[in-house]
Design a protein around this motif. Structure first.
Motif, mmCIF file in Angstrom:
data_model
loop_
_atom_site.group_PDB
_atom_site.id
_atom_site.type_symbol
_atom_site.label_atom_id
_atom_site.label_comp_id
_atom_site.label_asym_id
_atom_site.label_seq_id
_atom_site.Cartn_x
_atom_site.Cartn_y
_atom_site.Cartn_z
ATOM 1 N N ARG A 182 32.866 42.416 30.894
ATOM 2 C CA ARG A 182 34.306 42.423 31.185
ATOM 3 C C ARG A 182 34.622 41.322 32.189
ATOM 4 N N THR A 183 35.731 40.605 31.904
ATOM 5 C CA THR A 183 36.250 39.604 32.835
ATOM 6 C C THR A 183 37.745 39.821 32.979
ATOM 7 N N ALA A 191 41.247 42.327 24.109
ATOM 8 C CA ALA A 191 42.002 41.547 25.096
ATOM 9 C C ALA A 191 43.213 42.346 25.534
ATOM 10 N N THR A 192 43.412 42.444 26.839
ATOM 11 C CA THR A 192 44.544 43.188 27.403
ATOM 12 C C THR A 192 45.295 42.267 28.350
ATOM 13 N N PRO A 250 44.756 30.851 29.914
ATOM 14 C CA PRO A 250 44.934 31.762 28.775
ATOM 15 C C PRO A 250 43.707 32.679 28.617
ATOM 16 N N ALA A 251 43.656 33.526 27.605
ATOM 17 C CA ALA A 251 42.567 34.476 27.417
ATOM 18 C C ALA A 251 41.238 33.729 27.242
ATOM 19 N N GLY A 300 50.750 39.173 33.451
ATOM 20 C CA GLY A 300 50.689 38.178 32.398
ATOM 21 C C GLY A 300 49.292 37.633 32.175
ATOM 22 N N LEU A 301 48.354 37.929 33.104
ATOM 23 C CA LEU A 301 46.979 37.472 32.963
ATOM 24 C C LEU A 301 46.220 38.397 32.016
#
Length: 640
Positions: free
Chosen positions: A171-172, A206-207, A177-178, A212-213
């Motif tokens: 997990r990061t 992806a969450t 962007p993603a 917004g990050l």
């Protein structure tokens, strides 16, 4: 893990090609144009400043000119800055109030770039009759994610399975962007797909957070093999930053808990070479990781005897030679049905019996004994080695036999016989004996002369013998005598200080024990030079040793010689060959015709001031005054 590239300050990106928009006005007699150039795309890093240049080109001179900056919100533009001539203003109540500034070249600078700044900005320039024009710039915002976190599976994975199992999750957080996640095993990337299969795949999610990050979670599913028990797994996060810089960060490396069945079993016994009184440790090692059961046993006379144990080790305390035999262990693997492993070893307990000495003591010999042999031996489980030493250091024999061809006093002492088993560490026995040599005394004397208030001589005699000899000297007072044991005979040291004041000085020291005696005769002859007043005396020293028997023989010979001499003189007298008058007649049997021994014994080593004269054999005393000495010397001259 640190990023793969060093962050760079935000700056203008894109090609050098500028957006050129031209507006042409048809005025009678005059044609004017306005061109505006801005970069099509500018990339910025969050919380860093960014600058967007605006370059106007006006074809005809104009005294009237203005500039405006707009921020696009979907299809709506919002003015954030206006400048007319020398007057300029930042619009109030916008997202950029207090965060922007425009320099004299019309370049817009935005401080503390936010994620919401990712939009289109317009630069508009007007020049009176020449008209106006504008150009757009798209601002891209980037933010580096946090260090990746890897979470291993909480359960172990069996290689006996048929489908991939969850290995770990990576997990990061807070990237834009993603970012992308790649899995590695031992530095090799895993070609994982999102499609489920029977070997390896991964699931990613992806969450987008309220900020917004993005937070990315990737889970790896893998069917391990036995060789993977030593492998290291980790994940890598890759992301892009302004100016086309690509970076990456790696998680920590983890090992996965996998189970696999037993294939081989090994029995280890420590120490590898055993001897009596050692503690024996047995360890049963299997190469499987699944749950197994261990059983230790010993085979005695064909019958198996099991031991109580806890785990894969067992200890037997203070083993004996009777503990030699076959030892083994069995391993039952519950993951493989009806699979049992068995391994055993033959164990030998080495030993060394007590030392046997032949003949038995006590070891008391007589000086002069011949061909004395002592034997030292001990039986052991393996060949032995024997060493005889004397006084704990001198090696006198490297065999089990100690041979004394001729026994002397020097053979007395303490001996040690050490028996070892060279092939077995620390297996040894040792036995000490004491050899005593008995015999009559032996004497060795030394003389030293010195001058202190007259000439003197120090006589030191050493008597060896066992039992300890009694030492006497022909002086009025006993000499200083010291005893000390050397090896197993006794050394007696006698010390005398003798004044050298007469022509002839004679002394006898005798040592006696139950085995005999030995005497030391000491004579000092000064000669005709006299005794000096300073320095050492000019004396001739003669001495001889004699045993008790030798002394008796010498006395008998002297008596016979005196008898023969008397007979000869008497015969000559009767024949008239020797005229004798009353004045010249001399008695040859007078004892005062011989010098008496003059000695003085000082135990405190002080030099006497006067010479002590011992009584003669006939009871007369020597003269003591100078006058008496002169008369005594004259009398001796007449007698001569």
């Amino acid at each position: 893990m640190s990023s793969a590239a060093t962050p760079e300050p935000a700056s203008v990106s894109g090609s050098l090609c500028l957006t050129l928009l031209t507006l042409t006005f048809a005025i009678p007699g005059i044609i004017g144009t306005v061109k505006v150039s801005t970069p099509p795309v500018v990339e910025a890093e969050m919380e860093k400043p960014i600058s967007i240049p605006c370059v106007p080109e006006i074809s005809t001179p104009s005294t009237m000119k203005y500039i405006q900056w707009f921020a696009m919100e979907k299809d709506t533009r919002q003015r954030i800055y206006f400048q007319d001539g020398e007057s300029s203003t930042v619009d109030n109540a916008t997202d950029y109030t207090g965060r922007i500034r425009v320099d004299k070249n019309y370049t817009l600078t935005i401080d503390h770039v936010k994620l919401g700044d990712e939009r289109t900005f317009l630069c508009q320039v007007g020049a009176g009759s020449a008209g106006s024009n504008e150009a757009p710039t798209e601002l891209k915002v980037y933010d580096a994610p946090e260090m990746p976190e890897i979470i291993p599976s909480a359960t172990s994975i069996s290689i006996m399975g048929t489908m991939p199992a969850e290995i770990a999750s990576c997990r990061t957080r807070n990237g834009y962007p993603a970012p992308n996640i790649t899995w590695y095993k031992d530095r090799m990337p895993l070609q994982a797909t999102a499609m489920m299969n029977d070997k390896i795949y991964m699931k990613s999610q992806a969450t987008q957070e309220p900020s917004g990050l993005y937070t990315i979670v990737s889970t790896l599913y893998y069917l391990p093999e036995k060789k993977d028990k030593d492998s290291k797994f980790y994940c890598e996060v890759s992301y892009r930053m302004p100016l086309g810089v690509h970076r990456m960060m790696e998680s920590i490396r983890i090992s996965i808990a996998i189970t696999y069945p037993t294939e081989n079993v090994e029995l280890l016994i420590q120490p590898s070479v055993l001897k009596e009184s050692d503690n024996m440790t047995m360890e049963c090692k299997s190469d499987g990781s699944s749950s197994v059961e261990y059983t230790f046993y010993k085979v005695l006379d064909g019958i198996e005897e099991t031991f109580d144990n806890n785990g894969n080790t067992m200890e037997v305390s203070r083993v004996k030679r009777v503990d030699s035999g076959v030892y083994g262990c069995r391993v039952l693997d519950f993951e493989v049905e009806d699979k049992e492993f068995n391994v055993n070893k033959t164990v030998t307990i080495n030993y060394l019996d007590p030392i046997v000495l032949t003949p038995k003591g006590p070891y008391i010999f007589t000086e002069g004994d011949r061909n004395v042999n002592l034997y030292c031996d001990a039986k052991g489980s393996k060949p032995t080695s024997v060493v005889w030493t004397k006084h704990k250091k001198t090696v006198v024999s490297s065999a089990n036999e100690l041979s004394l061809p001729v026994v002397t006093f020097d053979d007395s002492g303490n001996y040690s016989c050490k028996v070892t088993v060279p092939t077995v560490p620390n297996l040894a026995r040792q036995k000490s004996i004491s050899i005593i040599v008995k015999g009559p005394p032996q004497v060795n004397c030394t003389e030293t002369t010195f001058h202190k208030n007259g000439p003197h001589m120090n006589l030191t005699c050493v008597f060896k013998g066992y039992p300890a000899p009694e030492v006497t000297c022909s002086v009025k007072e006993a000499p200083t005598i010291r005893h000390h044991r050397q090896n197993n005979y006794v050394v007696v040291v006698s010390e005398l200080i003798l004044p050298l004041t007469v022509e002839v000085l004679q002394l006898t020291c005798n040592g006696t024990n139950v085995h005999g005696s030995e005497a030391y005769n000491f004579i000092v002859n000064e000669g005709s030079m006299g005794v000096p007043t300073t320095g050492s005396p000019t004396a001739d020293v003669t001495h001889n040793r004699s045993s008790g028997g030798v002394v008796i023989v010498v006395i008998i010979v002297c008596i016979l010689l005196l008898a023969i001499l008397g007979a000869v003189l008497y015969f000559l007298y009767k024949k008239g060959k020797i005229p004798c008058g009353r004045s010249g007649k001399q008695d040859i049997t007078r004892t005062d015709a011989h010098d008496d021994i003059v000695v003085e014994v000082k135990n405190d080593q002080k030099v006497p001031e006067e010479t002590v004269l011992l009584q003669g054999v006939n009871g007369e005393k020597k003269p003591s005054s100078d006058q008496e000495r002169k008369e005594y010397a004259d009398l001796r001259s007449e007698e001569t």
